[in-house]
Design a protein around this motif. Structure first.
Motif, PDB file in Angstrom:
ATOM      1  N   MET A 117       0.807  -1.176   0.000  1.00  0.00           N
ATOM      2  CA  MET A 117       0.000   0.000   0.000  1.00  0.00           C
ATOM      3  C   MET A 117       0.852   1.241   0.000  1.00  0.00           C
ATOM      4  N   HIS A 118       1.872   1.298   0.855  1.00  0.00           N
ATOM      5  CA  HIS A 118       2.816   2.409   0.822  1.00  0.00           C
ATOM      6  C   HIS A 118       3.995   1.989  -0.055  1.00  0.00           C
ATOM      7  N   THR A 119       4.707   2.975  -0.569  1.00  0.00           N
ATOM      8  CA  THR A 119       5.912   2.624  -1.299  1.00  0.00           C
ATOM      9  C   THR A 119       6.856   1.937  -0.325  1.00  0.00           C
ATOM     10  N   GLY A 141      12.571  11.622   3.067  1.00  0.00           N
ATOM     11  CA  GLY A 141      12.666  10.466   2.193  1.00  0.00           C
ATOM     12  C   GLY A 141      11.369   9.819   1.775  1.00  0.00           C
ATOM     13  N   PHE A 142      10.225  10.394   2.140  1.00  0.00           N
ATOM     14  CA  PHE A 142       8.948   9.838   1.693  1.00  0.00           C
ATOM     15  C   PHE A 142       8.781  10.077   0.196  1.00  0.00           C
ATOM     16  N   ASP A 143       8.076   9.170  -0.452  1.00  0.00           N
ATOM     17  CA  ASP A 143       7.761   9.292  -1.873  1.00  0.00           C
ATOM     18  C   ASP A 143       6.322   9.787  -2.015  1.00  0.00           C
ATOM     19  N   SER A 144       5.982  10.831  -1.290  1.00  0.00           N
ATOM     20  CA  SER A 144       4.615  11.336  -1.212  1.00  0.00           C
ATOM     21  C   SER A 144       4.231  12.102  -2.468  1.00  0.00           C
ATOM     22  N   GLU A 145       2.948  11.996  -2.801  1.00  0.00           N
ATOM     23  CA  GLU A 145       2.371  12.831  -3.857  1.00  0.00           C
ATOM     24  C   GLU A 145       1.066  13.395  -3.329  1.00  0.00           C
ATOM     25  N   PHE A 146       1.006  14.717  -3.212  1.00  0.00           N
ATOM     26  CA  PHE A 146      -0.171  15.393  -2.681  1.00  0.00           C
ATOM     27  C   PHE A 146      -0.999  15.969  -3.816  1.00  0.00           C
ATOM     28  N   PHE A 147      -2.286  16.201  -3.529  1.00  0.00           N
ATOM     29  CA  PHE A 147      -3.232  16.688  -4.521  1.00  0.00           C
ATOM     30  C   PHE A 147      -3.976  17.896  -3.991  1.00  0.00           C
ATOM     31  N   THR A 148      -4.514  18.678  -4.899  1.00  0.00           N
ATOM     32  CA  THR A 148      -5.470  19.705  -4.518  1.00  0.00           C
ATOM     33  C   THR A 148      -6.825  19.007  -4.353  1.00  0.00           C
TER      34      THR A 148
END
Length: 190
Positions: free
Chosen positions: A1-3, A152-159
């Motif tokens: 689920m998480h990278t 180091g997180f591979d996060s992708e945020f959205f509007t």
């Protein structure tokens, strides 16, 4: 689920997670759940970690799904059922849930589109997906994006608009019941 890199961080942080993370915005969560067109009796908290979001609601069955074994151990210690799984491959039957929560977690999910599609698959008609996320377009959002990438997180945020479009593309009717740095997007299965 998480990278894979994100899971390792959450494994190490699991025992201390509850002490350092802010509490769930219960009012915003309830605003999303109120859009359901059915009674909510069975809820899955995807990427739920210790279950801090699902613990704010009183329903007969609450299940936490997370990829980090340590986080699930904490959820179980707090009295919740926990399942280790990927958010894009939920181990539940079609139309078996009344609500799916993804609170402060979608930005860590490797296959975000797959997680939204899986949420739709497991929802019963009239059920609701409630996503709580952080708006990268706000000043605090830009700071959060920078901080998560720095550690180091591979996060992708959205509007909110981007996430609502993703929820619609997954086949749910989307609404944005709350906005701000922390916002809510809900999707109802018709």
């Amino acid at each position: 689920m998480h990278t894979p890199g994100d899971v390792a961080y959450f494994e190490r942080f699991a025992r201390h997670y509850e002490r350092f993370m802010p509490s769930t915005d219960e009012r915003a969560l309830r605003a999303g759940l109120a859009l359901a067109e059915r009674d909510i009796e069975r809820v899955v908290d995807v990427g739920g970690g210790t279950g801090r979001a699902v613990r704010t609601i009183d329903v007969p069955e609450r299940i936490v799904v997370d990829a980090a074994h340590g986080m699930l151990g904490e959820a179980r210690r707090l009295g919740l059922d926990g399942v280790r799984a990927d958010g894009a491959s939920l181990p539940f039957a079609d139309e078996s849930m009344d609500a799916v929560l993804i609170v402060d977690a979608l930005h860590h999910v490797a296959d975000r589109t797959g997680a939204l599609t899986e949420a739709k698959r497991v929802l019963r008609p009239g059920g609701v997906l409630v996503c709580r996320e952080f708006d990268r377009a706000t000043l605090r959002g830009r700071a959060l994006v920078a901080a998560e990438h720095l550690v180091g997180f591979d996060s992708e945020f959205f509007t909110p608009e981007e996430l609502a479009a993703g929820v619609e593309n997954a086949g749910l009717d989307a609404a944005v019941p709350s906005r701000g740095f922390g916002y809510t997007v809900a999707g109802v299965k018709r």
